[in-house]
Enzyme design. Structure first.
Site, PDB file in Angstrom:
ATOM      1  N   ARG A  30       0.791  -1.252   0.000  1.00  0.00           N
ATOM      2  CA  ARG A  30       0.000   0.000   0.000  1.00  0.00           C
ATOM      3  C   ARG A  30       0.818   1.295   0.000  1.00  0.00           C
ATOM      4  O   ARG A  30       0.283   2.336  -0.364  1.00  0.00           O
ATOM      5  CB  ARG A  30      -0.973   0.031   1.180  1.00  0.00           C
ATOM      6  N   ASN A  64       0.084  -1.368  -7.316  1.00  0.00           N
ATOM      7  CA  ASN A  64      -1.121  -0.517  -7.296  1.00  0.00           C
ATOM      8  C   ASN A  64      -1.074   0.448  -6.113  1.00  0.00           C
ATOM      9  O   ASN A  64      -1.900   0.425  -5.211  1.00  0.00           O
ATOM     10  CB  ASN A  64      -2.397  -1.356  -7.294  1.00  0.00           C
ATOM     11  N   ASP A 117      -1.195  -5.521 -11.833  1.00  0.00           N
ATOM     12  CA  ASP A 117      -2.080  -6.274 -10.939  1.00  0.00           C
ATOM     13  C   ASP A 117      -3.196  -5.402 -10.385  1.00  0.00           C
ATOM     14  O   ASP A 117      -2.980  -4.269  -9.964  1.00  0.00           O
ATOM     15  CB  ASP A 117      -1.303  -6.874  -9.782  1.00  0.00           C
ATOM     16  N   ASN A 134     -10.920 -10.345  -4.824  1.00  0.00           N
ATOM     17  CA  ASN A 134     -10.917 -10.434  -6.281  1.00  0.00           C
ATOM     18  C   ASN A 134      -9.650 -11.163  -6.744  1.00  0.00           C
ATOM     19  O   ASN A 134      -8.557 -10.666  -6.485  1.00  0.00           O
ATOM     20  CB  ASN A 134     -10.967  -9.034  -6.894  1.00  0.00           C
ATOM     21  N   ASP A 194      -1.698 -13.038  -1.772  1.00  0.00           N
ATOM     22  CA  ASP A 194      -2.487 -11.861  -2.181  1.00  0.00           C
ATOM     23  C   ASP A 194      -2.915 -11.060  -0.954  1.00  0.00           C
ATOM     24  O   ASP A 194      -4.060 -10.617  -0.839  1.00  0.00           O
ATOM     25  CB  ASP A 194      -3.689 -12.253  -3.025  1.00  0.00           C
ATOM     26  N   HIS A 226      -7.080  -3.554   4.115  1.00  0.00           N
ATOM     27  CA  HIS A 226      -7.943  -2.374   3.989  1.00  0.00           C
ATOM     28  C   HIS A 226      -8.316  -1.905   5.390  1.00  0.00           C
ATOM     29  O   HIS A 226      -8.205  -2.653   6.361  1.00  0.00           O
ATOM     30  CB  HIS A 226      -9.203  -2.693   3.190  1.00  0.00           C
ATOM     31  N   GLY A 242     -10.536  -7.674  -1.182  1.00  0.00           N
ATOM     32  CA  GLY A 242      -9.253  -8.042  -0.608  1.00  0.00           C
ATOM     33  C   GLY A 242      -9.304  -8.447   0.846  1.00  0.00           C
ATOM     34  O   GLY A 242     -10.116  -7.934   1.625  1.00  0.00           O
TER      35      GLY A 242
END
Length: 428
Positions: free
Chosen positions: A63, A93, A151, A277, A304, A308, A323
């Site tokens: 992040r 990302n 990704d 996802n 993965d 959050h 996620g």
């Protein structure tokens, strides 16, 4: 700086336990023997616990920069260390995206300053992950890019993906893909299956993923590129990858623990901790993933890890982000539900988390051997604990596995000969 790990249980090539001591000097393994009579700056008595190569996770979301409320490089790598991971690869990302020399250098500097384990950052395939302008692959490789991926966003145009694959092939680099055809997503929050029907939710169909993989393996064949599939989730996707491997195409694939452990019928109700996802698919998909892992169609396991905030996940399921976190619970969940039940062996599980990803991405790690960097995890296979998100070292608490009782927890993680994380009250 020297260290000895004494009385550890190592696995040999036959998957048998052997008692060995490991001598480490200046971050490198210098001797492995049944009983070492020597001194060191630090002595760790493994006391019969499993001693294995540090785990490798090639799919982690740290992040930072831009999403520090969710996770930071420091917190994410400490969570990885607690889970036994000594090498991780972080997805691009972030904001800004590591898509230019300046952005990538800034990320690398931050990693050097704050990371608690080895971090190998991905670079984006396209500028801002928009699927249009391809980044400077050569310059980003020279700066240390692990591989190239957008990704979180599938490359929608076949011509753009072929262009990227040809460029990656010329540099002996991999293209790593989140496979999703945007025209088939259907504004879904969960898999198009039993749960979506029962709860009147838009579902994401399996073909959304499998059709992209089918396209990409043929493009990879044309480009001569190493193509790697992220978090494979459907039985059709497994079939496509199996057929591509049989055809001699250089394709590899990973599967995440949650897709091996759960299907959409396991979702207890509207709970965004079950929203990821790709989504949890049907029970036939889950069975195909396990079969694909066991027969070599799927090469290894990757978490993965996607933290959050609680506020984000508290939104309605249609709005909450996809996620879940996974770094701290991957091994005990897999050990408890697969090794203890006789579905896979401990030797296989360790391989899926160490040498298999290392071989796939040509990493000089993932094994315990003289001359190798001392990246090591010590695991108490008898330790039973209940998963409690409030105790996570990650900032993320978003897991569907809260309350699960699991056996086989890491107790010490060593990175380059130094203790990165140690469970309290383990060693005298």
């Amino acid at each position: 700086m020297s260290m000895i790990i004494k009385n550890g249980q190592l696995l040999n090539e036959k998957g048998e336990f052997i008692t060995q001591d490991i001598l480490i000097e200046d971050g490198v393994i210098v001797e492995i023997a049944p009983q070492l009579e020597t001194t060191a700056d630090e002595i760790i008595d493994a006391n019969g616990k499993l001693v294995a190569p540090g785990f490798i996770d090639v799919h982690v979301h740290l992040r930072e920069p831009g999403g520090e409320k969710k996770e930071t490089i420091a917190t994410g790598t400490m969570a990885a260390a607690r889970g036994g991971f000594t090498t991780i690869a972080n997805m691009p990302n972030t904001r800004p995206v590591p898509d230019t020399v300046e952005n990538f250098e800034s990320l690398m500097n931050r990693i050097k300053e704050t990371a608690n384990v080895h971090v190998r950052p991905y670079a984006a395939i396209t500028i801002r992950q928009l699927g249009a302008d391809i980044t400077d692959f050569k310059a980003l490789k020279e700066l240390g890019a692990f591989a190239f991926t957008d990704d979180g966003v599938g490359i929608q145009e076949a011509g753009k993906m072929l262009e990227a694959m040809k460029l990656a092939a010329s540099l002996d680099m991999a293209i790593v893909a989140h496979c999703e055809d945007n025209s088939l997503i259907n504004k879904g929050s969960v898999h198009e299956g039993e749960f979506s029907k029962a709860n009147n939710l838009n579902g994401i169909p399996s073909v959304c993923e499998s059709v992209h993989i089918a396209r990409d393996v043929l493009l990879a064949e044309a480009a001569g590129c190493h193509y790697h599939v992220c978090h494979i989730s459907t039985k059709e996707s497994v079939r496509v990858v199996r057929d591509a491997k049989r055809a001699g195409i250089n394709v590899t694939a990973e599967v995440s623990p949650h897709h091996l452990l759960l299907c959409d019928e396991d979702i207890p109700g509207i709970d965004t901790n079950y929203k990821m996802n790709p989504p949890l698919r049907g029970k036939e998909d889950r069975a195909a993933l396990i079969e694909g892992l066991l027969d070599g169609t799927i090469d290894f396991i990757a978490t993965d890890h996607a933290p959050h905030t609680a506020e984000e996940k508290a939104q309605p399921i249609e709005l909450a982000p996809f996620g879940i976190v996974g770094s701290e619970t991957a091994f005990p969940l897999l050990y408890t539900n697969f090794v203890k039940k006789g579905i896979i062996s401990l030797h296989q599980l360790i391989s899926f988390l160490t040498n298999k990803p290392a071989e796939t991405f040509k990493l000089d790690t993932g094994t315990l051997a003289v001359g190798k960097v001392a990246d090591i995890v010590i695991v108490d296979l008898e330790d039973n604990e209940t998963i409690n998100p409030e105790n996570f070292l990650s900032k993320g608490r978003n897991t569907p596995f809260a309350g699960y009782v699991c056996q086989g927890w890491p107790v010490t993680t060593i990175v380059a000969g130094k203790i990165a994380w140690r469970k309290e009250s383990v060693h005298a």
